[in-house]
Each structure stands twice: as C-alpha cells, then as structure tokens.
Design an enzyme around this catalytic site. Sequence first.
Site, PDB file in Angstrom:
ATOM      1  N   LEU A  13       7.028  -8.097 -15.995  1.00 19.65           N
ATOM      2  CA  LEU A  13       6.370  -9.056 -16.894  1.00 19.65           C
ATOM      3  C   LEU A  13       6.179  -8.463 -18.290  1.00 19.65           C
ATOM      4  O   LEU A  13       5.765  -9.170 -19.214  1.00 19.65           O
ATOM      5  CB  LEU A  13       4.998  -9.433 -16.331  1.00 19.65           C
ATOM      6  CG  LEU A  13       4.973 -10.418 -15.153  1.00 19.65           C
ATOM      7  CD1 LEU A  13       3.560 -10.512 -14.586  1.00 19.65           C
ATOM      8  CD2 LEU A  13       5.467 -11.787 -15.587  1.00 19.65           C
ATOM      9  N   LYS A  63       8.473   8.304 -13.868  1.00 16.00           N
ATOM     10  CA  LYS A  63       7.235   8.765 -14.514  1.00 16.00           C
ATOM     11  C   LYS A  63       7.164  10.295 -14.653  1.00 16.00           C
ATOM     12  O   LYS A  63       6.764  10.814 -15.692  1.00 16.00           O
ATOM     13  CB  LYS A  63       6.018   8.239 -13.762  1.00 16.00           C
ATOM     14  CG  LYS A  63       5.877   6.720 -13.907  1.00 16.00           C
ATOM     15  CD  LYS A  63       4.645   6.197 -13.197  1.00 16.00           C
ATOM     16  CE  LYS A  63       4.517   4.699 -13.414  1.00 16.00           C
ATOM     17  NZ  LYS A  63       3.320   4.133 -12.816  1.00 16.00           N
ATOM     18  N   ASP A  99      -2.547   3.376 -16.761  1.00 12.67           N
ATOM     19  CA  ASP A  99      -2.930   2.366 -15.771  1.00 12.67           C
ATOM     20  C   ASP A  99      -4.431   2.376 -15.497  1.00 12.67           C
ATOM     21  O   ASP A  99      -5.078   1.327 -15.458  1.00 12.67           O
ATOM     22  CB  ASP A  99      -2.195   2.611 -14.442  1.00 12.67           C
ATOM     23  CG  ASP A  99      -0.828   1.949 -14.413  1.00 12.67           C
ATOM     24  OD1 ASP A  99      -0.593   1.033 -15.216  1.00 12.67           O
ATOM     25  OD2 ASP A  99       0.001   2.363 -13.579  1.00 12.67           O
ATOM     26  N   GLY A 123      -6.819   2.845  -1.145  1.00 15.84           N
ATOM     27  CA  GLY A 123      -5.491   3.343  -1.487  1.00 15.84           C
ATOM     28  C   GLY A 123      -5.561   4.681  -2.187  1.00 15.84           C
ATOM     29  O   GLY A 123      -6.621   5.087  -2.694  1.00 15.84           O
ATOM     30  N   ALA A 124      -4.419   5.369  -2.182  1.00 16.20           N
ATOM     31  CA  ALA A 124      -4.354   6.699  -2.803  1.00 16.20           C
ATOM     32  C   ALA A 124      -2.973   6.953  -3.391  1.00 16.20           C
ATOM     33  O   ALA A 124      -2.567   8.100  -3.553  1.00 16.20           O
ATOM     34  CB  ALA A 124      -4.712   7.773  -1.780  1.00 16.20           C
ATOM     35  N   ASN A 147      -8.378   5.357   2.514  1.00 13.02           N
ATOM     36  CA  ASN A 147      -6.919   5.286   2.601  1.00 13.02           C
ATOM     37  C   ASN A 147      -6.451   5.580   4.016  1.00 13.02           C
ATOM     38  O   ASN A 147      -7.073   6.349   4.745  1.00 13.02           O
ATOM     39  CB  ASN A 147      -6.271   6.294   1.629  1.00 13.02           C
ATOM     40  CG  ASN A 147      -4.790   6.026   1.459  1.00 13.02           C
ATOM     41  OD1 ASN A 147      -4.408   4.904   1.176  1.00 13.02           O
ATOM     42  ND2 ASN A 147      -3.948   7.037   1.651  1.00 13.02           N
ATOM     43  N   ARG A 148      -5.350   4.926   4.388  1.00 12.56           N
ATOM     44  CA  ARG A 148      -4.775   5.094   5.728  1.00 12.56           C
ATOM     45  C   ARG A 148      -4.450   6.569   5.985  1.00 12.56           C
ATOM     46  O   ARG A 148      -4.753   7.105   7.044  1.00 12.56           O
ATOM     47  CB  ARG A 148      -3.517   4.218   5.802  1.00 12.56           C
ATOM     48  CG  ARG A 148      -2.806   4.212   7.103  1.00 12.56           C
ATOM     49  CD  ARG A 148      -1.621   3.268   7.039  1.00 12.56           C
ATOM     50  NE  ARG A 148      -0.665   3.626   5.969  1.00 12.56           N
ATOM     51  CZ  ARG A 148       0.454   2.959   5.718  1.00 12.56           C
ATOM     52  NH1 ARG A 148       0.750   1.890   6.432  1.00 12.56           N
ATOM     53  NH2 ARG A 148       1.265   3.352   4.754  1.00 12.56           N
ATOM     54  N   GLU A 151      -4.681  12.757   4.029  1.00 13.42           N
ATOM     55  CA  GLU A 151      -4.209  13.814   3.121  1.00 13.42           C
ATOM     56  C   GLU A 151      -4.031  13.260   1.704  1.00 13.42           C
ATOM     57  O   GLU A 151      -4.352  13.925   0.721  1.00 13.42           O
ATOM     58  CB  GLU A 151      -2.865  14.396   3.594  1.00 13.42           C
ATOM     59  CG  GLU A 151      -2.924  15.175   4.902  1.00 13.42           C
ATOM     60  CD  GLU A 151      -3.015  14.270   6.126  1.00 13.42           C
ATOM     61  OE1 GLU A 151      -2.735  13.053   6.015  1.00 13.42           O
ATOM     62  OE2 GLU A 151      -3.385  14.790   7.205  1.00 13.42           O
ATOM     63  N   GLY A 231      -5.328  -8.962 -10.604  1.00  7.15           N
ATOM     64  CA  GLY A 231      -4.664  -7.770 -11.146  1.00  7.15           C
ATOM     65  C   GLY A 231      -4.041  -7.943 -12.517  1.00  7.15           C
ATOM     66  O   GLY A 231      -3.549  -6.965 -13.104  1.00  7.15           O
TER      67      GLY A 231
HETATM   68  P1  NAP Z   1       2.311   2.886  -3.592  1.00  4.94           P
HETATM   69  O1  NAP Z   1       2.675   4.246  -4.043  1.00  4.94           O
HETATM   70  O2  NAP Z   1       3.286   2.139  -2.771  1.00  4.94           O
HETATM   71  O3  NAP Z   1       0.884   3.049  -2.849  1.00  4.94           O
HETATM   72  C1  NAP Z   1       0.715   2.493  -1.647  1.00  4.94           C
HETATM   73  C2  NAP Z   1      -0.739   2.635  -1.176  1.00  4.94           C
HETATM   74  O4  NAP Z   1      -0.928   1.554  -0.306  1.00  4.94           O
HETATM   75  C3  NAP Z   1      -1.005   3.892  -0.398  1.00  4.94           C
HETATM   76  O5  NAP Z   1      -2.352   4.262  -0.528  1.00  4.94           O
HETATM   77  C4  NAP Z   1      -0.717   3.446   1.039  1.00  4.94           C
HETATM   78  O6  NAP Z   1      -1.405   4.163   2.037  1.00  4.94           O
HETATM   79  C5  NAP Z   1      -1.259   2.038   0.994  1.00  4.94           C
HETATM   80  N1  NAP Z   1      -0.623   1.197   1.998  1.00  4.94           N
HETATM   81  C6  NAP Z   1       0.649   0.726   1.986  1.00  4.94           C
HETATM   82  N2  NAP Z   1       0.861  -0.032   3.085  1.00  4.94           N
HETATM   83  C7  NAP Z   1      -0.298  -0.019   3.797  1.00  4.94           C
HETATM   84  C8  NAP Z   1      -0.715  -0.631   5.014  1.00  4.94           C
HETATM   85  N3  NAP Z   1       0.124  -1.406   5.723  1.00  4.94           N
HETATM   86  N4  NAP Z   1      -1.980  -0.433   5.427  1.00  4.94           N
HETATM   87  C9  NAP Z   1      -2.843   0.349   4.715  1.00  4.94           C
HETATM   88  N5  NAP Z   1      -2.500   0.951   3.539  1.00  4.94           N
HETATM   89  C10 NAP Z   1      -1.246   0.764   3.096  1.00  4.94           C
HETATM   90  O7  NAP Z   1       1.991   1.909  -4.804  1.00  4.94           O
HETATM   91  P2  NAP Z   1       1.235   2.130  -6.198  1.00  4.94           P
HETATM   92  O8  NAP Z   1       2.227   2.410  -7.254  1.00  4.94           O
HETATM   93  O9  NAP Z   1       0.084   3.064  -6.053  1.00  4.94           O
HETATM   94  O10 NAP Z   1       0.733   0.627  -6.449  1.00  4.94           O
HETATM   95  C11 NAP Z   1      -0.106  -0.030  -5.508  1.00  4.94           C
HETATM   96  C12 NAP Z   1      -0.081  -1.522  -5.771  1.00  4.94           C
HETATM   97  O11 NAP Z   1      -0.653  -1.777  -7.045  1.00  4.94           O
HETATM   98  C13 NAP Z   1       1.320  -2.145  -5.830  1.00  4.94           C
HETATM   99  O12 NAP Z   1       1.279  -3.386  -5.169  1.00  4.94           O
HETATM  100  C14 NAP Z   1       1.579  -2.367  -7.314  1.00  4.94           C
HETATM  101  O13 NAP Z   1       2.393  -3.488  -7.543  1.00  4.94           O
HETATM  102  C15 NAP Z   1       0.180  -2.610  -7.824  1.00  4.94           C
HETATM  103  N6  NAP Z   1      -0.010  -2.200  -9.224  1.00  4.94           N
HETATM  104  C16 NAP Z   1      -0.591  -3.091 -10.066  1.00  4.94           C
HETATM  105  C17 NAP Z   1      -0.812  -2.728 -11.380  1.00  4.94           C
HETATM  106  C18 NAP Z   1      -1.458  -3.697 -12.327  1.00  4.94           C
HETATM  107  O14 NAP Z   1      -1.336  -3.498 -13.539  1.00  4.94           O
HETATM  108  N7  NAP Z   1      -2.165  -4.705 -11.870  1.00  4.94           N
HETATM  109  C19 NAP Z   1      -0.428  -1.457 -11.846  1.00  4.94           C
HETATM  110  C20 NAP Z   1       0.157  -0.564 -10.946  1.00  4.94           C
HETATM  111  C21 NAP Z   1       0.350  -0.955  -9.621  1.00  4.94           C
HETATM  112  P3  NAP Z   1      -0.811   5.546   2.629  1.00  4.94           P
HETATM  113  O15 NAP Z   1      -1.154   6.616   1.612  1.00  4.94           O
HETATM  114  O16 NAP Z   1      -1.518   5.708   3.912  1.00  4.94           O
HETATM  115  O17 NAP Z   1       0.675   5.342   2.777  1.00  4.94           O
END
Ligand code: NAP
Length: 267
Positions: A13, A63, A99, A123-124, A147-148, A151, A231
């Site tokens: 976007l 990044k 961010d 989340g982490a 977080n799930r 670590e 978001g």
């Molecule tokens: P990421 O690296 O994919 O982080 C995934 C996180 O989600 C981890 O903490 C993971 O837990 C958890 N997770 C994934 N599937 C899960 C499940 N089934 N049950 C429980 N926990 C689960 O993504 P990211 O880059 O940090 O971004 C996270 C989200 O934020 C994305 O959807 C992204 O589109 C959004 N986002 C939005 C903005 C905005 O400006 N609004 C900016 C950045 C990102 P584990 O560690 O246990 O795997």
Amino acid sequence: MAAVIGDPVRHSLSPAIMNAAFAAAGLDCVFVALEVAAGQGVEAVRAMRSLHLMGLSVTTPHKADVAAAVDSVTPGASALGGVNCVWWEGDRLVGDSTDGDGCCDALEADDVPLAGARVAVLGAGPAARSIVAALDRRGVSEIVIVNRTVERAAKAAALAPRSARIGLAEEISQVDLVINATSVGMGVSGGIAVDPRFIRSGQVVLDIVYHPLLTPFLAAASERGARTLDGIGMLVGQAAIAFSHWTRMEAPILVMRAAALAGLPAR
Ligand code: NAP
C-alpha cells in the site's frame, strides 16, 4: 523518486500512501514499488546512491542486508538488526527501523497514553520486537510478551529489560493496552492469537494486522466492550516518519490514512 524494495512487494500500500502524501504537500516526487530478489538488498542501496533516490522503504527480505549497506543505523535499528527506512543526511545514508515508533505515534494520536501504561504484546516477530523497543522508549510501565515460542519471546523481552517480561495469555486481562503483533488473523484463514475471554471492557485493543481491517480478534474484543484500533494507524505512522525524513516536512496524516483505506480493497 523514492521506492519500497521487497519480495513480494507488488501488493504494497506504500505507493498509494506516499504518492497521496507527495501530492498533498505539492511536491514533484513519485514513489514506486520495486521487486528486488532476496540477496540483492546491498545492490539496491548501491543503486539508491547512483540514482540519487530521495528515500528507500525496505521490507522483507532485505532489512538486515540494507542495515549493513548504509553508512549508519540508529541505535534502535542496530538492536533490532534491520532497517525499514533509509534517508540522506548530507552525503551519507542513514537507516532506521520505524515500525515501532509508527505504532506508538498512531496510538498517541488516537489519545492512548503510553507513559506509565501496562501493555501486553502478542507475538515476538520483527514487528512485535520493534513495538516492544518503542513502547519502552515511550515510558510504559510494563510490557507482557505473550508468544507461542518462548525463546523468541525472551529475545523480544531482552530489547526492553526495564519494562518487558514473558507472560501468559491470561495476564492480558491485567493490562491497559493489548497489541496483537502476531500474523494470526491475516487473510482469509482468520484465527485469533489468544482467547478473547481475557479481554475486558475498558481496555484498548490494537491489531496491527490490517488485511482484513476488522480481524476476528478485533471483532471479539469489541464484543467484549474494549476500544478497538486497526493496523492502518501503524502503517500510516511509519510512512509518516519516512515522509518527514525524506522531505523534512510534516506528513499529511489524514490524507495518507484515506489513501491507505482506499487502496485496501484493491489488494
Ligand atoms: P512474523 O515474523 O511472521 O511473526 C509472526 C509472529 O506471529 C510470531 O510471534 C509467531 O509466533 C506468531 N504466530 C504465527 N502464527 C501463529 C499461530 N498460529 N499461533 C500463535 N502465534 C503465531 O511477522 P511480523 O513481520 O512480525 O509481522 C506480524 C504481522 O504484523 C503480520 O501480519 C504483518 O502483516 C503485520 N504488520 C503490520 C504492520 C502495520 O504497519 N500495521 C507492520 C508490520 C507488520 P512464533 O514466534 O511462536 O512462531
């Protein structure tokens, strides 16, 4: 010209948001999305120098590579190990991770006080870590990281030793602000990261997932009487920081939010 690099980046976007901002500010600037393959981030920074791009937004998977290729990074980005925004300071390229600050700016603009607040971050991943670090800088009193994978939660907590600790899902009922920073709820598969029964009225609940805008978590939190925020605020918040770095002007936030919302259905 400014650009976002990533792979994939076609559905970003950012061009809609940034081009609306440039137009509203009366600037003769254009923003494009450039698909750059994994491993080519350093080349893209080299191209930024030779093409004299005014700014670069950086998304997955570049990044860390871009952080290594610019002339300096902010201490915050250094701790996170990556940058999502690059700008010029004189003839040097500087990178930052915006961010988390974009998220905090959006919360404060929506009258959510952060100083002294108790916050739960679900989340982490990279987004959660950036938010944890920024919340700590804004003076929150406590960050409970749920977080799930424990670590990864520990790595996130290490970014904010003053305020952050690992917690359990049921503890979110004790905080003022709950932020879903997992990817759960994104797209058509839906899902909710924690049991919404732990949400109570009087809390503020932010879901940083913005596709869909109304996630299952936000819908459930709203049903339980919480104030909900989507978001788009964070997305626009980090774009506004980039706009200001690139143009040295204040960002037209309302125009940017409208452009983001208008661009959503097309994704
Ligand atoms: P990421 O690296 O994919 O982080 C995934 C996180 O989600 C981890 O903490 C993971 O837990 C958890 N997770 C994934 N599937 C899960 C499940 N089934 N049950 C429980 N926990 C689960 O993504 P990211 O880059 O940090 O971004 C996270 C989200 O934020 C994305 O959807 C992204 O589109 C959004 N986002 C939005 C903005 C905005 O400006 N609004 C900016 C950045 C990102 P584990 O560690 O246990 O795997």
